[in-house]
Design a protein around this motif. Structure first.
Motif, PDB file in Angstrom:
ATOM      1  N   ILE A  70      -5.222   4.606   7.107  1.00 45.05           N
ATOM      2  CA  ILE A  70      -4.243   3.899   6.252  1.00 45.05           C
ATOM      3  C   ILE A  70      -4.416   2.893   5.492  1.00 45.05           C
ATOM      4  N   ASN A  71      -5.157   2.136   5.815  1.00 42.49           N
ATOM      5  CA  ASN A  71      -6.045   1.058   4.654  1.00 42.49           C
ATOM      6  C   ASN A  71      -7.010   1.408   3.672  1.00 42.49           C
ATOM      7  N   PHE A  75      -5.317   6.458   0.355  1.00 46.49           N
ATOM      8  CA  PHE A  75      -4.094   6.962   1.276  1.00 46.49           C
ATOM      9  C   PHE A  75      -3.163   7.857   0.633  1.00 46.49           C
ATOM     10  N   ARG A  76      -2.380   7.443  -0.487  1.00 45.55           N
ATOM     11  CA  ARG A  76      -1.321   8.209  -0.863  1.00 45.55           C
ATOM     12  C   ARG A  76      -2.073   9.601  -1.239  1.00 45.55           C
ATOM     13  N   SER A  90      -2.395  -6.653  -0.383  1.00 49.26           N
ATOM     14  CA  SER A  90      -1.985  -6.016   0.679  1.00 49.26           C
ATOM     15  C   SER A  90      -2.833  -6.640   2.013  1.00 49.26           C
ATOM     16  N   GLN A 143      -0.403  -1.955   8.047  1.00 47.66           N
ATOM     17  CA  GLN A 143      -0.646  -2.499   6.818  1.00 47.66           C
ATOM     18  C   GLN A 143       0.225  -2.825   6.125  1.00 47.66           C
ATOM     19  N   TYR A 159       2.089  -4.545   2.403  1.00 49.90           N
ATOM     20  CA  TYR A 159       1.649  -4.612   1.014  1.00 49.90           C
ATOM     21  C   TYR A 159       2.994  -5.458   0.267  1.00 49.90           C
ATOM     22  N   ILE A 181       2.930   0.155   6.110  1.00 52.69           N
ATOM     23  CA  ILE A 181       2.397   1.394   6.693  1.00 52.69           C
ATOM     24  C   ILE A 181       2.333   1.285   7.953  1.00 52.69           C
ATOM     25  N   ARG A 198       1.515   3.310  11.815  1.00 49.40           N
ATOM     26  CA  ARG A 198       1.094   4.508  12.540  1.00 49.40           C
ATOM     27  C   ARG A 198       1.358   4.192  13.960  1.00 49.40           C
ATOM     28  N   ILE A 214       2.948   8.783  10.410  1.00 49.06           N
ATOM     29  CA  ILE A 214       2.888   7.766   9.767  1.00 49.06           C
ATOM     30  C   ILE A 214       4.282   7.299   8.892  1.00 49.06           C
ATOM     31  N   GLN A 228       6.743   4.680   6.502  1.00 45.40           N
ATOM     32  CA  GLN A 228       6.471   3.702   5.308  1.00 45.40           C
ATOM     33  C   GLN A 228       7.901   3.575   4.926  1.00 45.40           C
ATOM     34  N   SER A 283       9.800   6.545   4.429  1.00 43.67           N
ATOM     35  CA  SER A 283       8.956   7.904   4.393  1.00 43.67           C
ATOM     36  C   SER A 283       8.405   7.949   5.746  1.00 43.67           C
TER      37      SER A 283
END
Length: 676
Positions: free
Chosen positions: A40-41, A45-46, A442, A450, A452, A487, A489, A495, A497, A532
Motif C-alpha cells: 500500500i505504500n 499502488f493505484r 503521505s 498510510q 495522505y 489507506i 489494510r 483494502i 480507502q 473505496s
C-alpha cells in the motif's frame, strides 16, 4: 422489481455461484493475481489495484473503459457515437470540461470543440487492447494540465500481445461486434513487438428509429529496445463512426402519448466522426539514476453532429435542428527528465518536463439546418489556432516513513481567431498564463496503514470564440482543492480507502452548444467524501465497492437557488467477480446514482437509478464463450436528463420540463473468442 427483490435475486445468484463452483478453488492460488500481494505504500499502488480490477472484472465495452475509474459515472444520450457525459466528484463534466483524459500520451480532450469544451471521445480505443488505466482525483499532479480539476484518466495499450485473438459477438437489437488482434512478428523475436488490432461495431439500438450505429477501429503498435539503453514505440490508430439518435425527449410528449418512451421528436438527429492518431515515444536510460523520454503525437479529427434540443421553439415551421462541425489537426510533444538521488537517510526522485500542444482548427461551425440536408442559416463559422505550452517540475522526497511531494506547473496559452461571418481577420488573438503549485504529503504509519494529504491548484481553459471576445480576460479560471485520506489494510486480503475532499472553482463553465458559447456561472464550492473497498477473501472471489458523496453549491447565489444542475449527491458502483481456475468467471456489477437537481432551485429533479449488469464466461486455453446481460432486472431508468425549454409542433407556447434519453433496457450479447 423493487430494491428488496433485486437484493434477494442478487443474493440467490451469488449463492448459486458459490455452491456450484467453489470446488474449483482447490488449484493453487498462484494462478490468479491477488489483492494481498499489493504494497500500500508503493508509488504504483493505484495502478496495482487497477490491475487486480482489470484481471478479475475485465472491460467488455467502450463504455466500461471509463466505468473502471472509481466514482466516475457516464451517460450516453446521442445514439452511441457521441462522447459520453461524465460525472465525477460533484462535477457534471459535460463531455470533458473538468476531467483530463489521455491515451498512450495522446490528449483526448478537444479544446474549443464544436459541441463542448474539453470534449473527450474515447471510442477510438479497443477495449481488449487496454493494459493499464491510471487515474487520480483532484488537481494534484504536475504532469496534468488543462481540464484537470475533478481528476484525470490515462489509458495505456499493450506493448505486446500474449496471443493472437479473434472474437465475435452478437445480441439484442441487431447488435454485432468483431475484434481481431494479430502479432506481426514471430514470438521468437527478441526485444521487439509489432501487432495490429481491429474492431467493428454495429447496432440498431432499442429505439423506434434504428440507430444504424456503426464504428470501425484499427490500431497498430510497434516497439523495440534499440539497445540496452534506448527504447522506441510507434503507435498508429484510426476510427470512424456514424449513427442516428433519438435525442432527449420531453416527458410530456410521452405522458400525452405523442411518442412512446423509445420514440423521437426529430428522427433526423445523429452524426459522424473520425479520428486518426500517430504517436512516437522515445526513452533513453542515461544511467541507473537518470533517464529522459519524449513523446510526439499527431491527430486528425473530424466531427459532424445534428441535434435538436428545443424542437419548434425558435422556428415553428422548420424546427430547431442544428449542425455542429469540427475539422482540425492536433500536433504536440512532451519531454520528461527523471533523476534519482540516494542520500544518507532519504531518497529523492526529481522529475521535470515541458511540452507543447498546437490545435490547427480549420472549421468550427454552428448551423441551423432542416433534417440534415438543407442549410437554413450559418450561425457561427470560424477558423482558429490554439497553442498550449507547459513546463513543470516535481520532487518525491522519501525520508523515513514520510513522502513529501512539492510541485509547480506553468501553462501559457495563445489563441488566434478568424471569424468568417463577422469579417474578423486572422491575427485577432489573446494569451494567458496559469501557474499551478501543488503539495502532496503521505505518512506510512506501518505496512498496513498510510495517511495522505494532497493539495493543489488546477484550471480549465475557455473556448477560443469566447476568449477572443473577452480579449483574453478571465479565460483560465483556477481550482483549489485538497484531499485528506487513509489507506487501510485491516486484513491481508482487504483494502479500504476513505477520503474527505474539497474543491473551490473560480469560474464554473456551462457550454451552450446551440449558441456556440461557454457561459460563466460564477464561483462554486464542492466538498465530499469517498469510500473505496476492495476485498479478495479467496483467489477466485473479488468484491469491490465505491461510495461517493458530494455537496456542490454556487457560492454567489442565494441559499436555495445555489444548486449546481445535474450534480448527484450520492453515487455508488461495485460488484462481485468470480474467476475459477477451471475457466469459469462471473461478474455481477451494479451502479447507483441518486436523484439530482435539474435546476438551480431544485424545483425539477432528475430521477436516480439502480442498474445491474451480469457477465458470464467460460474458457479454456485457446477459446472462451461469454454472455453479457445489460440491465439484468429490466429496470426502467433514464440515462441522461436535462431541464429544457421546448415547444412541440402542436403547442402555441413553450414549456419547460424534463427531457431525457431512456437507459438501455434488458439486453443480451453473446460472444466467442479464439486465441492462437
Amino acid at each position: 422489481m423493487d430494491f428488496k427483490s433485486k437484493f434477494l435475486a442478487v443474493g440467490t445468484i451469488l449463492l448459486l455461484f458459490q455452491n456450484g463452483f467453489a470446488q474449483d478453488v482447490k488449484k493453487t492460488e498462484a494462478d490468479t493475481i491477488h489483492l494481498g500481494k499489493i504494497i500500500i505504500n508503493n508509488a504504483d499502488f493505484r495502478k496495482q489495484v487497477m490491475q487486480v480490477d482489470l484481471k478479475m472484472a475485465p472491460v467488455n465495452s467502450a463504455q466500461d473503459i471509463l466505468r473502471k475509474v472509481p466514482g466516475l459515472f457516464i451517460a450516453q444520450h446521442a445514439g452511441g457515437g457521441k462522447a459520453e457525459q461524465i460525472f465525477l466528484r460533484g462535477f457534471d463534466n459535460d463531455h470533458g470540461t473538468d476531467i483530463s483524459v489521455t491515451a498512450d500520451g495522446i490528449p483526448v480532450n478537444i479544446v474549443s470543440h464544436a459541441h463542448g469544451q474539453g470534449y473527450a471521445d474515447l471510442h477510438f480505443l479497443i477495449p481488449e487492447t487496454i493494459k493499464d488505466i491510471d487515474f487520480g482525483k483532484g488537481a494534484y499532479y504536475a504532469e496534468k494540465g488543462d481540464f484537470n480539476t475533478s481528476g484525470y484518466v490515462n489509458f495505456t495499450t499493450f506493448d505486446r500481445l500474449e496471443n493472437n485473438l479473434f472474437k465475435i459477438e452478437g445480441g439484442s437489437f441487431n447488435t454485432m461486434r468483431a475484434v481481431t488482434m494479430l502479432n506481426l512478428l514471430s514470438r521468437d523475436a527478441k526485444d521487439k513487438n509489432f501487432y495490429v488490432a481491429g474492431e467493428f461495431n454495429y447496432s440498431d439500438g432499442p429505439f423506434d428509429i434504428k440507430q444504424n450505429f456503426n464504428r470501425i477501429n484499427v490500431l497498430a503498435k510497434y516497439n523495440q529496445w534499440i539497445d540496452s539503453k534506448q527504447y522506441i514505440s510507434i503507435l498508429g490508430s484510426t476510427f470512424s463512426s456514424g449513427w442516428n439518435a433519438s435525442g432527449q425527449i420531453p416527458e410530456r410528449a410521452v405522458a400525452q402519448g405523442i411518442i412512446d418512451r423509445w420514440g423521437s421528436i426529430d428522427p433526423t438527429e445523429g452524426g459522424s466522426t473520425s479520428r486518426t492518431n500517430l504517436a512516437v515515444n522515445y526513452r533513453y536510460l542515461i544511467n541507473e539514476n537518470e533517464e529522459v523520454s519524449s513523446n510526439l503525437f499527431y491527430s486528425r479529427y473530424k466531427f459532424n453532429l445534428f441535434s435538436d434540443f428545443t424542437f419548434f421553439l425558435n422556428d415553428p415551421v422548420n424546427g430547431d435542428e442544428i449542425e455542429q462541425t469540427d475539422n482540425r489537426s492536433i500536433y504536440g510533444f512532451d519531454n520528461k527528465y527523471i533523476h534519482r538521488y540516494a542520500l544518507e537517510n532519504s531518497k529523492i526522485t526529481w522529475t521535470s518536463g515541458m511540452g507543447l500542444r498546437f490545435d490547427d482548427i480549420k472549421d468550427l461551425q454552428l448551423s441551423h439546418v432542416f433534417q440534415r440536408d438543407l442549410l437554413l442559416n450559418r450561425l457561427s463559422d470560424v477558423a482558429a489556432t490554439e497553442i498550449n505550452m507547459h513546463a513543470y517540475t516535481t520532487m518525491d522526497w522519501k525520508i523515513g516513513q514520510w513522502t513529501i511531494n512539492p510541485a509547480v506547473r506553468i501553462d501559457h496559452f495563445v489563441f488566434n481567431l478568424h471569424d468568417r461571418l463577422n469579417s474578423i481577420p486572422a491575427g485577432q488573438d489573446a494569451s494567458a498564463t496559469r501557474v499551478s503549485p501543488k503539495l502532496n504529503i503521505s505518512y506510512a504509519q506501518n505496512s498496513n496503514l498510510q495517511w495522505y494529504l494532497k493539495s493543489g491548484m488546477g484550471f480549465h481553459s475557455n473556448d477560443v470564440r469566447v476568449v477572443v471576445q473577452q480579449q483574453g480576460k478571465e479565460i483560465l479560471p483556477y481550482s483549489i482543492g485538497s484531499d485528506l485520506g487513509v489507506i487501510i489494510r485491516p486484513t491481508k486480503n482487504m483494502i479500504i480507502q476513505p477520503a474527505l475532499w474539497y474543491i473551490f472553482l473560480q469560474q464554473e463553465f456551462v457550454y451552450v452548444g446551440d449558441e456556440a458559447v461557454v457561459e460563466p456561472s460564477g464561483k462554486t464550492r464542492r466538498l465530499g467524501a469517498d469510500l473505496s473497498l476492495r476485498y479478495q477473501p479467496f483467489s477466485w472471489l473479488y468484491i469491490d465497492s465505491d461510495i461517493n458523496y458530494a455537496h456542490a453549491r454556487a457560492i454567489e447565489q442565494p441559499r436555495g437557488e445555489d444548486y449546481i444542475p445535474l450534480v448527484p449527491a450520492l453515487t455508488s458502483t461495485g460488484g462481485v467477480a468470480i474467476k475459477t481456475p477451471s475457466g469459469f468467471s462471473a461478474n455481477l456489477r451494479y451502479r447507483y446514482m441518486d436523484s439530482k437537481p435539474a435546476t438551480e432551485d431544485n424545483s425539477v429533479t432528475a430521477r436516480g437509478y439502480f442498474v445491474n449488469d451480469l457477465v458470464l464466461a467460460y474458457g479454456k486455453k485457446s477459446w472462451e464463450v461469454n454472455l453479457l446481460v445489460q440491465n439484468l432486472f429490466n429496470t426502467k431508468w433514464n440515462e441522461a436528463q436535462f431541464e429544457t425549454e421546448t415547444r412541440l409542433k402542436n403547442e402555441s407556447n413553450p414549456v419547460s420540463d424534463l427531457c431525457f434519453t431512456p437507459g438501455t433496457p434488458f439486453a443480451v450479447k453473446a460472444g466467442l473468442s479464439y486465441k492462437f
